[in-house]
Scaffold this motif. Structure first.
Motif, mmCIF file in Angstrom:
data_model
loop_
_atom_site.group_PDB
_atom_site.id
_atom_site.type_symbol
_atom_site.label_atom_id
_atom_site.label_comp_id
_atom_site.label_asym_id
_atom_site.label_seq_id
_atom_site.Cartn_x
_atom_site.Cartn_y
_atom_site.Cartn_z
ATOM 1 N N TRP A 136 47.431 -34.385 21.090
ATOM 2 C CA TRP A 136 48.589 -34.178 20.221
ATOM 3 C C TRP A 136 49.186 -32.802 20.487
ATOM 4 O O TRP A 136 50.395 -32.651 20.626
ATOM 5 C CB TRP A 136 48.172 -34.311 18.758
ATOM 6 N N TYR A 137 48.343 -31.799 20.584
ATOM 7 C CA TYR A 137 48.801 -30.436 20.831
ATOM 8 C C TYR A 137 49.526 -30.364 22.181
ATOM 9 O O TYR A 137 50.613 -29.797 22.279
ATOM 10 C CB TYR A 137 47.611 -29.473 20.799
ATOM 11 N N GLN A 138 48.945 -30.935 23.217
ATOM 12 C CA GLN A 138 49.557 -30.913 24.542
ATOM 13 C C GLN A 138 50.891 -31.662 24.544
ATOM 14 O O GLN A 138 51.865 -31.204 25.127
ATOM 15 C CB GLN A 138 48.620 -31.526 25.580
ATOM 16 N N LEU A 139 50.942 -32.806 23.880
ATOM 17 C CA LEU A 139 52.157 -33.603 23.829
ATOM 18 C C LEU A 139 53.283 -32.851 23.132
ATOM 19 O O LEU A 139 54.403 -32.788 23.640
ATOM 20 C CB LEU A 139 51.893 -34.935 23.113
ATOM 21 N N THR A 140 52.991 -32.257 22.000
ATOM 22 C CA THR A 140 54.044 -31.560 21.265
ATOM 23 C C THR A 140 54.488 -30.301 21.995
ATOM 24 O O THR A 140 55.665 -29.964 21.970
ATOM 25 C CB THR A 140 53.592 -31.206 19.833
ATOM 26 N N ASN B 255 46.328 -27.777 11.866
ATOM 27 C CA ASN B 255 45.497 -27.081 10.881
ATOM 28 C C ASN B 255 44.728 -28.064 10.012
ATOM 29 O O ASN B 255 43.548 -27.853 9.726
ATOM 30 C CB ASN B 255 46.348 -26.160 10.011
ATOM 31 N N CYS B 256 45.393 -29.116 9.597
ATOM 32 C CA CYS B 256 44.731 -30.143 8.779
ATOM 33 C C CYS B 256 43.573 -30.770 9.558
ATOM 34 O O CYS B 256 42.464 -30.909 9.031
ATOM 35 C CB CYS B 256 45.746 -31.205 8.367
ATOM 36 N N ASN B 257 43.826 -31.129 10.803
ATOM 37 C CA ASN B 257 42.769 -31.740 11.625
ATOM 38 C C ASN B 257 41.600 -30.787 11.846
ATOM 39 O O ASN B 257 40.437 -31.197 11.802
ATOM 40 C CB ASN B 257 43.330 -32.189 12.972
ATOM 41 N N ARG B 258 41.894 -29.517 12.081
ATOM 42 C CA ARG B 258 40.816 -28.542 12.291
ATOM 43 C C ARG B 258 39.974 -28.361 11.039
ATOM 44 O O ARG B 258 38.747 -28.304 11.109
ATOM 45 C CB ARG B 258 41.404 -27.211 12.751
ATOM 46 N N LEU B 259 40.626 -28.280 9.882
ATOM 47 C CA LEU B 259 39.882 -28.150 8.631
ATOM 48 C C LEU B 259 39.034 -29.385 8.347
ATOM 49 O O LEU B 259 37.894 -29.268 7.878
ATOM 50 C CB LEU B 259 40.834 -27.884 7.461
ATOM 51 N N LEU B 260 39.575 -30.552 8.644
ATOM 52 C CA LEU B 260 38.795 -31.786 8.460
ATOM 53 C C LEU B 260 37.565 -31.790 9.355
ATOM 54 O O LEU B 260 36.476 -32.188 8.932
ATOM 55 C CB LEU B 260 39.659 -33.021 8.742
ATOM 56 N N GLN B 261 37.734 -31.345 10.590
ATOM 57 C CA GLN B 261 36.603 -31.300 11.507
ATOM 58 C C GLN B 261 35.548 -30.307 11.020
ATOM 59 O O GLN B 261 34.356 -30.608 11.014
ATOM 60 C CB GLN B 261 37.060 -30.926 12.907
ATOM 61 N N ILE C 139 27.571 -39.242 15.808
ATOM 62 C CA ILE C 139 28.389 -38.182 15.218
ATOM 63 C C ILE C 139 29.097 -37.392 16.309
ATOM 64 O O ILE C 139 30.291 -37.085 16.206
ATOM 65 C CB ILE C 139 27.521 -37.264 14.326
ATOM 66 N N GLN C 140 28.382 -37.064 17.387
ATOM 67 C CA GLN C 140 28.990 -36.315 18.485
ATOM 68 C C GLN C 140 30.118 -37.107 19.141
ATOM 69 O O GLN C 140 31.154 -36.539 19.493
ATOM 70 C CB GLN C 140 27.931 -35.950 19.518
ATOM 71 N N GLU C 141 29.937 -38.412 19.297
ATOM 72 C CA GLU C 141 30.984 -39.235 19.906
ATOM 73 C C GLU C 141 32.222 -39.310 19.011
ATOM 74 O O GLU C 141 33.347 -39.216 19.502
ATOM 75 C CB GLU C 141 30.449 -40.634 20.212
ATOM 76 N N VAL C 142 32.009 -39.484 17.722
ATOM 77 C CA VAL C 142 33.141 -39.525 16.794
ATOM 78 C C VAL C 142 33.893 -38.206 16.826
ATOM 79 O O VAL C 142 35.125 -38.178 16.931
ATOM 80 C CB VAL C 142 32.666 -39.865 15.354
ATOM 81 N N GLU C 143 33.179 -37.099 16.742
ATOM 82 C CA GLU C 143 33.824 -35.786 16.779
ATOM 83 C C GLU C 143 34.533 -35.554 18.114
ATOM 84 O O GLU C 143 35.589 -34.943 18.161
ATOM 85 C CB GLU C 143 32.810 -34.675 16.506
ATOM 86 N N SER C 144 33.975 -36.056 19.190
ATOM 87 C CA SER C 144 34.603 -35.933 20.503
ATOM 88 C C SER C 144 35.936 -36.680 20.542
ATOM 89 O O SER C 144 36.928 -36.165 21.069
ATOM 90 C CB SER C 144 33.668 -36.464 21.582
ATOM 91 N N VAL C 145 35.967 -37.887 19.985
ATOM 92 C CA VAL C 145 37.205 -38.668 19.950
ATOM 93 C C VAL C 145 38.264 -37.950 19.108
ATOM 94 O O VAL C 145 39.423 -37.828 19.512
ATOM 95 C CB VAL C 145 36.941 -40.090 19.397
ATOM 96 N N LEU C 146 37.864 -37.462 17.947
ATOM 97 C CA LEU C 146 38.805 -36.768 17.069
ATOM 98 C C LEU C 146 39.311 -35.476 17.699
ATOM 99 O O LEU C 146 40.497 -35.147 17.614
ATOM 100 C CB LEU C 146 38.158 -36.491 15.714
ATOM 101 N N ASP C 147 38.421 -34.756 18.358
ATOM 102 C CA ASP C 147 38.808 -33.518 19.026
ATOM 103 C C ASP C 147 39.754 -33.803 20.188
ATOM 104 O O ASP C 147 40.740 -33.094 20.399
ATOM 105 C CB ASP C 147 37.562 -32.776 19.510
ATOM 106 N N ASP C 148 39.471 -34.860 20.941
ATOM 107 C CA ASP C 148 40.319 -35.242 22.071
ATOM 108 C C ASP C 148 41.716 -35.638 21.589
ATOM 109 O O ASP C 148 42.721 -35.253 22.184
ATOM 110 C CB ASP C 148 39.676 -36.394 22.842
#
Length: 155
Positions: free
Chosen positions: A145-149, A102-108, A131-140
Protein backbone atom coordinates in the motif's frame (compact mmCIF):
# COMPACT_ATOMS: atom_id res chain seq x y z
CA UNK A 1 -5.03 13.81 37.49
CA UNK A 2 -8.22 12.75 35.77
CA UNK A 3 -8.31 9.21 34.38
CA UNK A 4 -8.63 8.43 30.69
CA UNK A 5 -12.04 9.14 29.19
CA UNK A 6 -13.20 6.48 26.75
CA UNK A 7 -13.56 8.66 23.62
CA UNK A 8 -10.69 11.01 24.37
CA UNK A 9 -7.27 10.65 22.82
CA UNK A 10 -4.80 11.58 25.49
CA UNK A 11 -1.44 10.68 26.90
CA UNK A 12 -2.08 10.98 30.60
CA UNK A 13 0.41 9.22 32.78
CA UNK A 14 -0.62 8.39 36.30
CA UNK A 15 -0.15 5.44 38.64
CA UNK A 16 -1.87 2.48 37.01
CA UNK A 17 -2.02 4.05 33.56
CA UNK A 18 -0.96 0.79 31.91
CA UNK A 19 -4.39 -0.63 32.78
CA UNK A 20 -5.93 2.03 30.56
CA UNK A 21 -3.16 2.24 27.96
CA UNK A 22 -4.81 -0.35 25.71
CA UNK A 23 -7.88 1.89 25.66
CA UNK A 24 -5.71 4.83 24.69
CA UNK A 25 -4.07 2.84 21.88
CA UNK A 26 -7.51 1.64 20.75
CA UNK A 27 -8.73 5.25 20.62
CA UNK A 28 -5.70 6.18 18.48
CA UNK A 29 -6.50 3.30 16.13
CA UNK A 30 -10.12 4.47 15.91
CA UNK A 31 -9.00 8.06 15.33
CA UNK A 32 -6.65 7.13 12.48
CA UNK A 33 -9.22 4.81 10.94
CA UNK A 34 -11.91 7.52 10.92
CA UNK A 35 -9.51 10.14 9.56
CA UNK A 36 -8.36 7.77 6.79
CA UNK A 37 -11.99 7.05 5.86
CA UNK A 38 -12.85 10.75 5.72
CA UNK A 39 -9.83 11.57 3.54
CA UNK A 40 -10.65 8.66 1.24
CA UNK A 41 -14.30 9.74 0.91
CA UNK A 42 -13.27 13.36 0.32
CA UNK A 43 -10.79 12.34 -2.38
CA UNK A 44 -13.22 9.95 -4.11
CA UNK A 45 -16.12 12.44 -4.05
CA UNK A 46 -14.15 15.27 -5.63
CA UNK A 47 -12.41 12.97 -8.10
CA UNK A 48 -15.75 11.56 -9.28
CA UNK A 49 -17.11 15.10 -9.71
CA UNK A 50 -13.97 16.07 -11.65
CA UNK A 51 -14.29 13.02 -13.93
CA UNK A 52 -17.99 13.70 -14.52
CA UNK A 53 -17.27 17.33 -15.41
CA UNK A 54 -14.47 16.33 -17.79
CA UNK A 55 -16.71 13.72 -19.42
CA UNK A 56 -19.48 16.28 -19.86
CA UNK A 57 -17.38 18.55 -22.10
CA UNK A 58 -17.58 16.39 -25.25
CA UNK A 59 -21.26 15.73 -24.59
CA UNK A 60 -21.96 19.45 -24.28
CA UNK A 61 -20.06 20.08 -27.51
CA UNK A 62 -21.94 17.31 -29.30
CA UNK A 63 -25.38 18.64 -28.39
CA UNK A 64 -24.36 22.17 -29.47
CA UNK A 65 -24.86 23.71 -26.05
CA UNK A 66 -21.36 25.16 -26.20
CA UNK A 67 -22.11 27.03 -29.44
CA UNK A 68 -25.16 28.71 -27.93
CA UNK A 69 -23.71 29.23 -24.46
CA UNK A 70 -19.87 29.20 -24.55
CA UNK A 71 -19.78 30.32 -20.93
CA UNK A 72 -20.89 26.80 -19.89
CA UNK A 73 -17.67 25.29 -21.26
CA UNK A 74 -15.64 27.93 -19.44
CA UNK A 75 -17.47 27.23 -16.17
CA UNK A 76 -17.03 23.44 -16.48
CA UNK A 77 -13.34 23.82 -17.34
CA UNK A 78 -12.78 26.24 -14.47
CA UNK A 79 -14.55 23.87 -12.06
CA UNK A 80 -12.21 21.04 -13.11
CA UNK A 81 -9.15 23.22 -12.50
CA UNK A 82 -10.48 24.40 -9.13
CA UNK A 83 -11.26 20.84 -7.98
CA UNK A 84 -7.85 19.56 -9.08
CA UNK A 85 -6.12 22.45 -7.33
CA UNK A 86 -8.20 21.89 -4.20
CA UNK A 87 -7.26 18.18 -4.14
CA UNK A 88 -3.58 19.04 -4.50
CA UNK A 89 -3.80 21.76 -1.86
CA UNK A 90 -5.56 19.60 0.74
CA UNK A 91 -3.30 16.60 0.00
CA UNK A 92 -6.12 14.21 0.83
CA UNK A 93 -4.41 11.21 -0.81
CA UNK A 94 -1.26 11.74 1.23
CA UNK A 95 -3.25 12.19 4.43
CA UNK A 96 -5.33 9.11 3.65
CA UNK A 97 -2.15 7.09 3.14
CA UNK A 98 -0.53 8.46 6.30
CA UNK A 99 -3.56 7.81 8.51
CA UNK A 100 -4.07 4.34 7.06
CA UNK A 101 -0.42 3.42 7.59
CA UNK A 102 -0.47 4.70 11.17
CA UNK A 103 -3.63 2.73 11.90
CA UNK A 104 -2.11 -0.45 10.44
CA UNK A 105 1.13 0.01 12.40
CA UNK A 106 -0.73 0.53 15.67
CA UNK A 107 -2.87 -2.54 15.01
CA UNK A 108 0.24 -4.60 14.37
CA UNK A 109 1.91 -3.36 17.56
CA UNK A 110 -1.24 -4.11 19.52
CA UNK A 111 -1.42 -7.66 18.11
CA UNK A 112 2.25 -8.33 18.88
CA UNK A 113 1.77 -7.00 22.40
CA UNK A 114 -1.30 -9.19 22.92
CA UNK A 115 0.71 -12.23 21.83
CA UNK A 116 3.62 -11.36 24.15
CA UNK A 117 1.25 -10.75 27.06
CA UNK A 118 -0.34 -14.14 26.53
CA UNK A 119 1.17 -17.10 28.31
CA UNK A 120 4.15 -17.83 26.07
CA UNK A 121 4.28 -21.40 27.41
CA UNK A 122 0.84 -22.12 25.96
CA UNK A 123 1.89 -21.16 22.41
CA UNK A 124 2.78 -24.19 20.36
CA UNK A 125 5.28 -24.07 17.51
CA UNK A 126 2.41 -24.37 15.03
CA UNK A 127 0.66 -21.41 16.65
CA UNK A 128 3.86 -19.34 16.49
CA UNK A 129 4.29 -20.13 12.79
CA UNK A 130 0.64 -19.26 12.20
CA UNK A 131 1.02 -15.91 13.96
CA UNK A 132 4.22 -15.12 12.05
CA UNK A 133 2.55 -15.91 8.72
CA UNK A 134 -0.46 -13.73 9.50
CA UNK A 135 1.76 -10.84 10.57
CA UNK A 136 3.87 -11.33 7.45
CA UNK A 137 0.80 -11.05 5.20
CA UNK A 138 -0.42 -7.94 7.02
CA UNK A 139 3.03 -6.36 6.93
CA UNK A 140 3.39 -7.15 3.22
CA UNK A 141 0.00 -5.58 2.47
CA UNK A 142 0.93 -2.42 4.36
CA UNK A 143 4.27 -2.23 2.54
CA UNK A 144 2.59 -2.65 -0.86
CA UNK A 145 0.00 0.00 0.00
CA UNK A 146 2.80 2.39 0.92
CA UNK A 147 4.70 1.68 -2.31
CA UNK A 148 1.55 2.03 -4.42
CA UNK A 149 0.53 5.36 -2.95
CA UNK A 150 4.05 6.79 -3.13
CA UNK A 151 4.54 5.52 -6.67
CA UNK A 152 1.29 7.20 -7.78
CA UNK A 153 2.40 10.55 -6.37
CA UNK A 154 5.68 10.45 -8.36
CA UNK A 155 3.91 9.87 -11.67
Amino acid sequence: MEKFKENEITQYYYPGYMDDYDKIVQSYIKYYHIRAQKCKQFYYAFTIIKIALAASIPVLQMISVVKKYPVILAIVSAAIVVIESFLVMTRSVEKWSLFRNNCNRLLQIQRVNAIKCADSQSLTDEKRVYIQEVESVLDDEARRWYQLTHQQRKT
